[in-house]
Design an enzyme around this catalytic site. Structure first.
Site, mmCIF file in Angstrom:
data_model
loop_
_atom_site.group_PDB
_atom_site.id
_atom_site.type_symbol
_atom_site.label_atom_id
_atom_site.label_comp_id
_atom_site.label_asym_id
_atom_site.label_seq_id
_atom_site.Cartn_x
_atom_site.Cartn_y
_atom_site.Cartn_z
ATOM 1 N N TYR A 1 77.648 94.346 -25.470
ATOM 2 C CA TYR A 1 78.662 95.142 -24.788
ATOM 3 C C TYR A 1 78.500 95.066 -23.265
ATOM 4 O O TYR A 1 77.605 94.412 -22.745
ATOM 5 C CB TYR A 1 78.605 96.586 -25.301
ATOM 6 N N SER A 2 79.343 95.813 -22.572
ATOM 7 C CA SER A 2 79.475 95.650 -21.118
ATOM 8 C C SER A 2 78.193 95.907 -20.337
ATOM 9 O O SER A 2 77.333 96.676 -20.751
ATOM 10 C CB SER A 2 80.562 96.582 -20.597
ATOM 11 N N LEU B 1 90.183 87.809 -27.883
ATOM 12 C CA LEU B 1 90.414 89.011 -27.060
ATOM 13 C C LEU B 1 89.419 89.118 -25.919
ATOM 14 O O LEU B 1 88.219 88.964 -26.116
ATOM 15 C CB LEU B 1 90.307 90.254 -27.945
ATOM 16 N N GLN C 1 83.880 90.637 -21.473
ATOM 17 C CA GLN C 1 83.780 90.999 -22.883
ATOM 18 C C GLN C 1 84.748 90.129 -23.666
ATOM 19 O O GLN C 1 85.937 90.042 -23.318
ATOM 20 C CB GLN C 1 84.165 92.479 -23.067
ATOM 21 N N ARG D 1 76.158 103.626 -22.846
ATOM 22 C CA ARG D 1 76.311 102.174 -22.638
ATOM 23 C C ARG D 1 76.764 101.806 -21.225
ATOM 24 O O ARG D 1 77.008 102.640 -20.392
ATOM 25 C CB ARG D 1 77.305 101.611 -23.655
ATOM 26 N N ASP D 2 76.927 100.506 -21.015
ATOM 27 C CA ASP D 2 77.529 99.894 -19.826
ATOM 28 C C ASP D 2 76.671 100.039 -18.558
ATOM 29 O O ASP D 2 77.114 100.570 -17.539
ATOM 30 C CB ASP D 2 78.950 100.469 -19.566
ATOM 31 N N ASP E 1 86.571 94.117 -20.875
ATOM 32 C CA ASP E 1 86.029 94.449 -19.544
ATOM 33 C C ASP E 1 85.490 93.248 -18.755
ATOM 34 O O ASP E 1 84.816 92.390 -19.323
ATOM 35 C CB ASP E 1 84.850 95.414 -19.673
HETATM 36 C C1 FRU Z 1 85.263 99.690 -22.355
HETATM 37 C C2 FRU Z 1 84.266 99.442 -23.482
HETATM 38 C C3 FRU Z 1 82.824 99.631 -23.030
HETATM 39 C C4 FRU Z 1 82.071 98.788 -24.020
HETATM 40 C C5 FRU Z 1 82.997 97.619 -24.201
HETATM 41 C C6 FRU Z 1 82.975 97.004 -25.573
HETATM 42 O O1 FRU Z 1 86.481 99.041 -22.572
HETATM 43 O O2 FRU Z 1 84.562 100.276 -24.587
HETATM 44 O O3 FRU Z 1 82.406 100.977 -22.986
HETATM 45 O O4 FRU Z 1 80.813 98.395 -23.533
HETATM 46 O O5 FRU Z 1 84.295 98.090 -23.923
HETATM 47 O O6 FRU Z 1 83.728 95.836 -25.597
#
Ligand code: FRU
Length: 483
Positions: free
Chosen positions: A105-106, A43, A62, A164-165, A46
């Site tokens: 994560y992102s 899968l 991701q 996050r992100d 992002d």
């Molecule tokens: C958005 C998200 C981000 C997170 C990532 C995890 O699609 O939920 O907030 O960092 O995907 O894969």
């Protein structure tokens, strides 16, 4: 009980084995895309770490190599010199350390002192299934191999662990980072940090969010913020979760859109206007941008979304799911973001078909205007129809109703084959630029005034593109085979 922890190298090898084990299953999928970025297996979600570094475009993403569902994410990596021809690079990050054990994560990328720095969220679920979040850094001298430096920011007070992100940029002599967050009262927010050296970060506070700057309730969590300057204005892209549908707006489970305004870095405070959705289709989320060497602001989005339809996408039978959008150049026009496919995509054009002053009245099929992987441009000269329709491979259609001034994208649901619709208001249909890949649609309306993005899964053999109009429509029509 003996706990077994794999090193990053071992985790990477495990993912390569998975690619190898399933490569024929994946490659034999007729829905595999021809000119979009996809995961080699598993899968993708992002786009991450977009950067034009030493003349090379880098797109990270991701990635869960081991399943067609979400899980402990890796960062996959592609590079290109022209945004068209891409190479798969070694895995950039695998979730091997305590501060990221449930996913890298992102996040984003910047260049400093000739080095490529990644900032990302270390996602941790503790033994009680409680979430923890760490904003982490990794550094590379060659843009390919990364050395993890560990967390540079821990969760400040005032937020839940939905924090996050990180997206990082430089303004004057200071580095800034914007993060997506949820406050303790479960309101979505965008949070600003600053740093002089990329290691020590100062929490400056919330600059935008649900219930702030004139917004009413506006989601319980904001994901993937991106803040950049365009034509002297500050633009905040963000993906809020928890908006209710309002007519044609917010019809997907989560949204992505933007605010235009002005960021006062010293307060800090962000004065902004209303939220505008970036895409009117079914599958678009978590976009991110980069500034390239030509000064262009280029955006990629995830051509997918976390929703209940994911398990019904037929590609899961071939052990992969999702893709990224085409790269789109962003411009500002009358306080609205315009999205245009980057001009390099012309390199993909083959076998041009041009029909000047094509007349459409009733049901019309043009010989040579069909295919599974095509770019189609319609420049409208005359439009005397109440209803105008383009049917795409008997699985999707674009319909314009002149009376209600609505442009609609229809597709067959992956789940049960019923027709689903997304729509937008459009005063005038002037131009359509449509990119079809084997299982995706991107429609740029009136040179990027609106965009519709969607996956669709037509019969593999079906290459039909047909037109219908209940009045006279005249347009210049161009078509290329792509790839
Ligand atoms: C958005 C998200 C981000 C997170 C990532 C995890 O699609 O939920 O907030 O960092 O995907 O894969």
């Amino acid at each position: 009980m003996r706990s077994f922890k794999m090193t990053e190298q071992e985790l990477m090898e495990k993912a390569y084995e998975e690619i190898d084990r399933l490569k024929e299953t994946v490659a034999s999928d007729p829905h595999r895309l021809i000119y979009h970025l996809m995961p080699p297996v598993g899968l993708l979600n992002d786009p991450n770490g977009l950067i034009h570094y030493k003349g090379v475009y880098h797109v990270f993403y991701q990635w869960n190599p081991f399943d067609v569902g979400h899980g402990a994410k890796y960062w996959g990596h592609y590079t290109s010199k022209d945004l068209v021809h891409w190479r798969e690079k070694p895995i950039a990050l695998a979730p091997s350390e305590w501060y990221e054990k449930n996913g890298c994560y992102s996040g984003s990328a910047i260049e400093h002192d000739g080095k490529l720095f990644l900032f990302y969220t270390g996602n941790v679920k503790d033994e009680h299934d409680q979430r923890q979040t760490y904003q982490c850094m990794a550094v590379s001298s060659d843009g390919i191999h990364f050395e993890k430096k560990g967390p540079v920011i821990e969760l400040p007070q005032g937020y839940t662990a939905h924090f996050r992100d990180p997206k990082v940029w430089k303004k004057d002599d200071m580095w800034y980072m914007i993060l997506g967050a949820q406050t303790l009262s479960e309101q979505g927010a965008a949070v600003l940090f600053s740093s002089k050296d990329l290691y020590e970060w100062k929490h400056l506070g919330i600059i935008a969010g649900s219930g702030l700057n004139g917004l009413s309730e506006f989601g319980y969590m904001w994901e993937c913020p991106d803040l950049f300057e365009l034509d002297g204005k500050d633009v905040l892209l963000v993906s809020p979760q928890g908006l209710e549908p309002e007519g044609d707006l917010y019809n997907n489970v989560f949204q992505s859109g933007y605010f235009i305004g002005s960021l006062d870095y010293s307060a800090p405070a962000f004065q902004h206007g209303s939220f505008t959705e970036l895409d009117r289709g079914f599958d678009f989320y978590a976009p991110q941008t980069m500034l390239d060497g030509k000064g262009r602001r280029i955006m990629y989005g995830w051509m997918g979304i976390t929703d209940e339809n994911e398990p019904f996408q037929p590609t899961v039978d071939h052990q992969w799911i999702h893709a990224l959008t085409l790269p789109r150049e962003l411009k500002l026009k009358n306080d609205k973001l315009i999205q245009q496919p980057v001009e390099e995509l012309h390199l993909l054009r083959n076998q041009q078909v041009s029909i000047l002053e094509a007349e459409i009245s009733g049901d019309v099929v043009f010989e040579e205007v069909g295919g599974r992987s095509v770019e189609l441009i319609l420049n409208f000269k005359k439009h005397e129809a109440e209803t105008f329709k383009i049917s795409l491979r008997n699985n999707a259609a674009l319909v314009y109703h002149a009376g209600s001034k609505q442009l609609i994208l229809e597709r067959k649901s992956f789940k049960d084959g019923t027709i689903e619709q997304r729509a937008c208001h459009l005063d005038k249909l002037g131009k359509l630029q449509i990119f079809l890949d084997t299982s995706s649609i991107e429609v740029f309306v009136n040179d990027g005034e609106e965009v519709f993005t969607a996956r669709y899964f037509p019969d593999v053999e079906d290459e039909s593109i047909s037109f219908y109009s209940n009045g006279k429509v005249v347009c210049d029509l161009e078509k290329w085979t792509i790839g």
